[in-house]
Design a protein around this motif. Structure first.
Motif, PDB file in Angstrom:
ATOM      1  N   ILE A 137       0.854  -1.173   0.000  1.00  0.00           N
ATOM      2  CA  ILE A 137       0.000   0.000   0.000  1.00  0.00           C
ATOM      3  C   ILE A 137       0.894   1.228   0.000  1.00  0.00           C
ATOM      4  O   ILE A 137       1.713   1.399   0.899  1.00  0.00           O
ATOM      5  CB  ILE A 137      -0.933   0.025   1.220  1.00  0.00           C
ATOM      6  N   GLU A 138       0.741   2.056  -1.020  1.00  0.00           N
ATOM      7  CA  GLU A 138       1.474   3.315  -1.115  1.00  0.00           C
ATOM      8  C   GLU A 138       0.473   4.412  -1.402  1.00  0.00           C
ATOM      9  O   GLU A 138      -0.142   4.425  -2.470  1.00  0.00           O
ATOM     10  CB  GLU A 138       2.527   3.259  -2.223  1.00  0.00           C
ATOM     11  N   GLU A 139       0.305   5.321  -0.463  1.00  0.00           N
ATOM     12  CA  GLU A 139      -0.654   6.420  -0.562  1.00  0.00           C
ATOM     13  C   GLU A 139      -2.023   5.866  -0.912  1.00  0.00           C
ATOM     14  O   GLU A 139      -2.604   5.141  -0.137  1.00  0.00           O
ATOM     15  CB  GLU A 139      -0.149   7.473  -1.540  1.00  0.00           C
ATOM     16  N   ASP A 140      -2.549   6.177  -2.094  1.00  0.00           N
ATOM     17  CA  ASP A 140      -3.887   5.723  -2.478  1.00  0.00           C
ATOM     18  C   ASP A 140      -3.856   4.503  -3.382  1.00  0.00           C
ATOM     19  O   ASP A 140      -4.868   4.132  -3.963  1.00  0.00           O
ATOM     20  CB  ASP A 140      -4.637   6.856  -3.205  1.00  0.00           C
ATOM     21  N   ASP A 141      -2.681   3.870  -3.514  1.00  0.00           N
ATOM     22  CA  ASP A 141      -2.538   2.747  -4.429  1.00  0.00           C
ATOM     23  C   ASP A 141      -2.302   1.465  -3.640  1.00  0.00           C
ATOM     24  O   ASP A 141      -1.622   1.460  -2.622  1.00  0.00           O
ATOM     25  CB  ASP A 141      -1.365   3.010  -5.382  1.00  0.00           C
ATOM     26  N   ILE A 142      -2.880   0.380  -4.112  1.00  0.00           N
ATOM     27  CA  ILE A 142      -2.687  -0.927  -3.488  1.00  0.00           C
ATOM     28  C   ILE A 142      -2.341  -1.909  -4.597  1.00  0.00           C
ATOM     29  O   ILE A 142      -3.005  -1.941  -5.635  1.00  0.00           O
ATOM     30  CB  ILE A 142      -3.939  -1.376  -2.694  1.00  0.00           C
TER      31      ILE A 142
END
Length: 131
Positions: A8-13
């Motif tokens: 999970i990075e910021e709003d990305d999975i």
């Protein structure tokens, strides 16, 4: 259903776990559940369900075939499922919409009345053009 790496990075999975789970979801029948071997091995002795071995399935963007199991949707599965809350009746939704629209119209009307009766200042120090 799958067990695997998830990043999970910021709003990305993303990650292998997410990719495999997405492919398994596409393989499932409507209302059904498909799972990978790793998920199956975690739950097979803990749940009294009928698991059906689908076999090795090649899926898009995954380099190796995935061993897929599905849960037999029978009475055992129905007994373990959580009932879905009934939807809000349309009549109640319609009443809320009408009430909201009514309040909005009342607000606009009262604002107009307030502007109509508000005192307007007139400047008297300006020269009046002659005809």
């Amino acid at each position: 259903m799958n067990l695997g790496d998830v990043v999970i990075e910021e709003d990305d999975i993303y990650g292998d776990g997410v990719n495999v789970a997405a492919r398994l979801e596409a393989l499932a029948e409507p209302g059904g559940i498909c799972m990978s071997r790793s998920a199956y091995e975690q739950v097979r002795d803990k749940l009294d369900l009928n698991f059906v071995d689908i076999g090795e399935v090649a899926v898009k963007n995954i380099g190796r075939p995935i061993r897929v199991f599905k849960i037999g949707m029978d009475q055992k599965a129905d007994n373990l499922s959580t009932p879905v809350a009934p939807p809000v009746p349309a009549t109640m939704m319609g009443q809320r919409v009408r009430a909201t629209i009514g309040l909005a119209l009342l607000t606009v009307f009262l604002s107009g009345v307030g502007l109509w009766y508000s005192p307007i200042s007139v400047r008297t120090d300006l020269p009046v053009p002659l005809p």
